[in-house]
Scaffold this active site. Structure first.
Site, PDB file in Angstrom:
ATOM      1  N   GLN A  78       6.151  -9.721  -3.666  1.00  0.00           N
ATOM      2  CA  GLN A  78       6.538 -11.207  -2.958  1.00  0.00           C
ATOM      3  C   GLN A  78       7.286 -11.056  -2.046  1.00  0.00           C
ATOM      4  OE1 GLN A  78       8.950 -13.967  -5.632  1.00  0.00           O
ATOM      5  NE2 GLN A  78       8.622 -15.014  -3.740  1.00  0.00           N
ATOM      6  N   PHE A  79       5.952 -11.346  -0.538  1.00  0.00           N
ATOM      7  CA  PHE A  79       6.710 -11.279   0.515  1.00  0.00           C
ATOM      8  C   PHE A  79       7.607 -12.130   1.216  1.00  0.00           C
ATOM      9  CE2 PHE A  79       3.586 -14.344   1.456  1.00  0.00           C
ATOM     10  CZ  PHE A  79       3.678 -14.953   2.608  1.00  0.00           C
ATOM     11  N   THR A  80       8.078 -13.278   0.211  1.00  0.00           N
ATOM     12  CA  THR A  80       8.477 -14.527   1.103  1.00  0.00           C
ATOM     13  C   THR A  80      10.201 -13.714   0.622  1.00  0.00           C
ATOM     14  OG1 THR A  80       8.410 -15.133  -0.920  1.00  0.00           O
ATOM     15  CG2 THR A  80       6.626 -15.870   0.154  1.00  0.00           C
TER      16      THR A  80
END
Length: 145
Positions: A78-80
């Protein structure tokens, strides 16, 4: 690396595409659901430290770890997690590593966990995913490596 770790009583991740929705990872019963973000200066050593921490951290019922109980982990990229929304109305993703850097490091976390003896299920890197879980407690911890 940054990880949001939730103690769960079951969790699953599905990939959404034009062809429909397909479950690609699922754990039943007690375990950990782990969202993993990668930043620019992370390395294979960072991934190894995160894996060791996830395997040994005492977050399960009775202050036990996955290594003690054999509980499974669901690991999802999850890059966020490296989004920055302090200014303006739209987050920036400058601190998130690009996919070419992040994907091998998330894979390294999974490989290291499996080498330690963990049962690990995963999402699909870069895909549109839906995560469903039952947070047990609720119990959520943020790990920064």
């Amino acid at each position: 690396m940054r990880a949001v770790v939730q103690r769960v009583d079951g969790a699953s991740v599905s990939v959404v595409s034009d062809a429909g929705t397909e479950t690609v990872g699922e754990i039943t019963g007690e375990g950990l659901c782990v969202l993993v973000g990668v930043t620019h200066d992370d390395t294979a050593e960072t991934a190894a430290r995160l894996a060791a921490k996830l395997w040994s951290i005492r977050l399960l019922d009775g202050e036990r770890s996955c290594s003690q109980t054999g509980a499974p982990l669901l690991v999802i990229s999850q890059f966020t997690l490296y989004g920055d929304a302090r200014k303006g109305r739209r987050p920036t993703w400058n601190a998130a590593a690009p996919g070419s850097v992040a994907e091998p490091l998330v894979d390294e976390v999974v490989a290291r966990l499996r080498a330690l003896g963990a049962t690990v299920h995963t999402g699909s890197f870069g895909a549109h995913m839906r995560v469903s879980l039952t947070n047990d407690g609720p119990f959520t911890v943020l790990l920064d490596m």
